[in-house]
Design a protein around this motif. Structure first.
Motif, mmCIF file in Angstrom:
data_model
loop_
_atom_site.group_PDB
_atom_site.id
_atom_site.type_symbol
_atom_site.label_atom_id
_atom_site.label_comp_id
_atom_site.label_asym_id
_atom_site.label_seq_id
_atom_site.Cartn_x
_atom_site.Cartn_y
_atom_site.Cartn_z
ATOM 1 N N TYR A 138 0.702 -1.252 0.061
ATOM 2 C CA TYR A 138 0.119 -0.120 -0.211
ATOM 3 C C TYR A 138 0.730 1.258 -0.040
ATOM 4 N N ALA A 139 0.417 2.218 -0.718
ATOM 5 C CA ALA A 139 0.968 3.507 -0.636
ATOM 6 C C ALA A 139 0.343 4.195 0.781
ATOM 7 N N LEU A 140 1.054 5.276 1.117
ATOM 8 C CA LEU A 140 0.673 5.869 2.207
ATOM 9 C C LEU A 140 0.169 7.229 2.303
ATOM 10 N N GLY A 141 -0.892 7.459 3.157
ATOM 11 C CA GLY A 141 -1.517 8.893 3.511
ATOM 12 C C GLY A 141 -1.220 9.125 4.812
ATOM 13 N N THR A 142 -1.201 10.317 5.123
ATOM 14 C CA THR A 142 -1.239 10.697 6.624
ATOM 15 C C THR A 142 -2.202 12.243 6.705
ATOM 16 N N THR A 143 -2.754 12.275 7.906
ATOM 17 C CA THR A 143 -3.434 13.556 8.233
ATOM 18 C C THR A 143 -3.325 13.707 9.853
ATOM 19 N N GLU A 144 -4.142 14.846 9.910
ATOM 20 C CA GLU A 144 -4.048 14.888 11.584
ATOM 21 C C GLU A 144 -5.459 15.386 11.994
ATOM 22 N N PHE A 145 -5.909 15.345 13.295
ATOM 23 C CA PHE A 145 -7.102 15.587 13.998
ATOM 24 C C PHE A 145 -6.780 16.181 15.188
ATOM 25 N N ASP A 162 -10.912 23.650 31.564
ATOM 26 C CA ASP A 162 -9.997 23.407 30.485
ATOM 27 C C ASP A 162 -9.998 22.188 30.216
ATOM 28 N N HIS A 163 -10.360 21.494 29.158
ATOM 29 C CA HIS A 163 -10.821 20.137 28.900
ATOM 30 C C HIS A 163 -9.337 19.555 28.113
ATOM 31 N N ARG A 164 -9.459 18.304 28.040
ATOM 32 C CA ARG A 164 -8.273 17.696 27.370
ATOM 33 C C ARG A 164 -8.518 17.556 26.096
ATOM 34 N N THR A 165 -7.475 18.330 25.424
ATOM 35 C CA THR A 165 -7.430 18.200 23.894
ATOM 36 C C THR A 165 -6.061 17.556 23.266
ATOM 37 N N LEU A 166 -6.504 16.692 22.446
ATOM 38 C CA LEU A 166 -5.469 15.832 21.644
ATOM 39 C C LEU A 166 -5.123 16.053 20.229
ATOM 40 N N GLN A 167 -3.816 15.950 19.995
ATOM 41 C CA GLN A 167 -3.426 16.017 18.575
ATOM 42 C C GLN A 167 -3.312 14.492 18.248
ATOM 43 N N VAL A 168 -4.040 14.066 17.128
ATOM 44 C CA VAL A 168 -3.840 12.678 16.659
ATOM 45 C C VAL A 168 -3.293 12.671 15.282
ATOM 46 N N ARG A 169 -2.216 11.991 14.927
ATOM 47 C CA ARG A 169 -1.819 11.822 13.746
ATOM 48 C C ARG A 169 -2.131 10.491 13.010
ATOM 49 N N LEU A 170 -2.784 10.396 11.862
ATOM 50 C CA LEU A 170 -3.364 9.219 11.412
ATOM 51 C C LEU A 170 -2.308 8.834 10.054
ATOM 52 N N TRP A 171 -1.732 7.782 10.087
ATOM 53 C CA TRP A 171 -1.139 7.287 8.788
ATOM 54 C C TRP A 171 -2.230 6.120 8.264
ATOM 55 N N LEU A 187 4.445 17.155 10.409
ATOM 56 C CA LEU A 187 3.446 17.802 9.913
ATOM 57 C C LEU A 187 3.625 19.407 9.919
ATOM 58 N N HIS A 188 3.822 19.756 11.202
ATOM 59 C CA HIS A 188 4.132 21.016 11.648
ATOM 60 C C HIS A 188 5.684 21.348 11.968
ATOM 61 N N PRO A 189 6.506 21.760 10.897
ATOM 62 C CA PRO A 189 8.016 21.748 11.251
ATOM 63 C C PRO A 189 8.319 22.490 12.874
ATOM 64 N N VAL A 190 7.581 23.237 13.073
ATOM 65 C CA VAL A 190 7.951 24.100 14.541
ATOM 66 C C VAL A 190 7.790 23.082 15.597
ATOM 67 N N GLU A 191 6.852 21.984 15.456
ATOM 68 C CA GLU A 191 7.059 20.946 16.639
ATOM 69 C C GLU A 191 8.269 20.248 16.432
ATOM 70 N N VAL A 255 -4.365 0.871 9.545
ATOM 71 C CA VAL A 255 -4.501 2.461 10.067
ATOM 72 C C VAL A 255 -3.919 2.643 11.421
ATOM 73 N N VAL A 256 -2.881 3.724 11.538
ATOM 74 C CA VAL A 256 -2.358 4.165 12.710
ATOM 75 C C VAL A 256 -2.469 5.383 13.213
ATOM 76 N N ALA A 257 -3.110 5.519 14.295
ATOM 77 C CA ALA A 257 -3.546 6.646 15.259
ATOM 78 C C ALA A 257 -2.359 6.938 16.176
ATOM 79 N N ALA A 258 -1.477 7.902 15.881
ATOM 80 C CA ALA A 258 -0.520 8.072 16.938
ATOM 81 C C ALA A 258 -1.055 9.402 17.660
ATOM 82 N N ILE A 259 -1.042 9.297 19.205
ATOM 83 C CA ILE A 259 -1.433 10.479 19.951
ATOM 84 C C ILE A 259 -0.142 11.226 20.494
ATOM 85 N N SER A 260 -0.459 12.463 20.454
ATOM 86 C CA SER A 260 0.471 13.361 21.059
ATOM 87 C C SER A 260 -0.278 13.921 22.395
#
Length: 484
Positions: A138-145, A162-171, A187-191, A255-260
């Motif tokens: 398979y070819a690879l796609g990536t996005t984030e939520f 203040d509620h728990r906010t998560l950044q999740v990157r999907l491959w 995906l955000h080079p500053v990170e 599908v891999v969901a990686a949690i920050s």
């Protein structure tokens, strides 16, 4: 650390048709830069007189001196605008230098709306890290939520309500797009720059890393449902530095969901530009504090799985509707994230298999775990007593793999970093960056292989001799099987 950073509203492809984007010191002529069309942007409406490139420090600015006939440069069916910038002027303004890793694009449309984007570019003489090509079909796609859990208050800030906010990157498996440029490593080079500086590396280091996933690529045609695997990084680190093992797994149809994990992982950049810093440390003596942090991380994993179930529901809209198989869910992680994977398997029956990359276990180890589990150990940590305690309460198939010549970060993309780090510190050895003596590409390959065959067996039912015992294919691995 900044509280806010730049927010872009468009996508850029420097040197369309070329990847990575390398400029030689002898190059002259023009640098081609494509502003990519999207559902919300017709790049042909951009006013050429407003188009400029700058460097991230804002100390140099070069206007475009021409544009080519608009065309589809990435094969997504949309027209893109291609602008030309004189390479000598970019050098003189400091946009192209030995340590340059990215450029920023700014313009206005004919109606006055601002357009901003960025992409990577580097000097061809610089040492780089190219992740080995994934081996799957398979070819690879990536996005984030970015998802906020309204049912949990954020326990690592003093802000009320203040509620728990998560950044999740999907491959995810994707439709092949040979003309499309893979996304930048972060995906955000500053990170990446914030993480590198915080860990004592040169801030630009991860800008010289190159991976394979295309941002926001379409899924393969058809109705195939893909197993889902969550990933949790080591404490204070970012999911991106494990892209190699994740990309290999994705190429095999997962599908891999990686949690920050904000405030306890690496700095996180939210879509509005807010930067969530690392502020909370684990304790070498207070296990109750560590157990609390792990409970938060396990809650993160369960919440992310809840959100993925909504994302993949047949009734939902979007590319993932009906394409995720929630009867086959696993989780893996490195270090503290590996312990979190075990806790997720311990507390949530939706997780059918778990894997820990060199992490001591935290939490209540007296509670039984009923999901198959693989423990991968670095040579220096195989005798950690929490590992034997975990296996004593494992009531499913268990595996232990100790990889000789490795240290703690051998199970991440840092395993490949030594030649790059030596450009800044020539006398650095593997032990200095916790990757040991095992050659980096070999450590990388061993990690990816065991991650793949473990989930193939326990989420897909495909057996592998690597999980039967010691193997001639991996002579550096001491392997044992723990039967329930």
């Amino acid at each position: 650390m900044p509280e806010f950073t730049r927010v872009d509203n468009a996508a850029l492809d420097v040197m369309p048709g070329v990847y990575p984007n390398a400029i030689r010191g002898s190059d002259t002529g023009d640098l081609q830069v494509a502003l990519l069309g999207s559902e919300t942007l017709d790049p042909t409406t951009v006013d050429l007189s407003t188009v400029v490139l700058t460097n991230p420090k804002g100390t140099g600015k070069v206007p475009a001196h021409g544009a080519e006939t608009p065309r589809d440069v990435n094969g997504d069916g949309r027209i893109d605008a291609v602008f030309n910038f004189p390479i000598p002027a970019l050098r003189d303004a400091g946009l192209l230098a030995t340590e340059s890793t990215r450029v920023l694009f700014d313009a206005k449309t004919q109606s006055g709306a601002g357009v901003s984007a960025q992409d990577g570019v580097y000097d061809a003489s610089h040492v780089v890290v190219k992740l080995p090509a994934p081996t799957g079909p398979y070819a690879l796609g990536t996005t984030e939520f970015t998802w906020t859990d309204s049912g949990r208050e954020e326990s690592f800030t003093q802000t009320s309500d203040d509620h728990r906010t998560l950044q999740v990157r999907l491959w995810y498996p994707a439709r092949a797009m040979p003309q499309a440029q893979p996304a930048t490593y972060f995906l955000h080079p500053v990170e990446g720059e914030l993480l590198a500086a915080w860990q004592g590396f040169p801030a630009q280091m991860f800008g010289f890393y190159f991976a394979h996933a295309v941002r926001d690529a379409a899924l393969p045609e058809g109705s195939e449902r893909f197993p889902v695997v969550l990933f949790s990084p080591g404490y204070g680190t970012a999911p991106t530095i494990y892209s190699g093992a994740i990309e290999e797994l994705t190429s095999q149809g997962y599908v891999v969901a990686a949690i920050s994990h904000p405030y306890t992982g690496a700095p996180v950049v939210l879509p509005d530009g807010r930067v969530l810093p690392h502020t909370v440390e684990i304790s070498p003596v207070d296990e109750a504090q560590n157990a609390h942090i792990q409970a938060v991380w396990t809650g993160d994993a369960r919440f992310v799985l809840d959100q993925l179930e909504k994302l993949g529901a047949e009734s939902s809209e979007g590319r993932f509707a009906g394409r995720l198989d929630f009867t086959r869910v696993g989780m893996f992680g490195h270090s503290f994230g590996g312990s979190t994977s075990a806790d997720a398997c311990r507390t949530d029956a939706r997780f059918k298999a778990g894997l820990n990359l060199d992490g001591s276990f935290h939490g209540d180890l007296s509670v039984e775990v009923h999901a198959p589990f693989l423990m991968m150990n670095s040579e220096e940590s195989a005798l950690d007593p929490t590992r034997s305690a975990f296996f004593q309460k494992l009531r499913a198939m268990g595996y232990s793999a100790t990889v000789h010549g490795t240290q703690h970060f051998s199970f991440s993309d840092i395993a490949l970093a030594l030649p790059l780090v030596r450009t800044y510190a020539p006398n650095v050895a593997g032990k200095d960056i916790q990757i040991g003596t095992l050659e980096g590409t070999r450590a990388f390959a061993v990690t990816a292989a065991y991650v793949r065959v473990f989930f193939d067996k326990h989420l897909r039912g495909n057996s592998s001799p690597l999980l039967d015992g010691p193997s001639a294919e991996t002579p550096e691995v001491d392997f044992s099987v723990h039967r329930p």
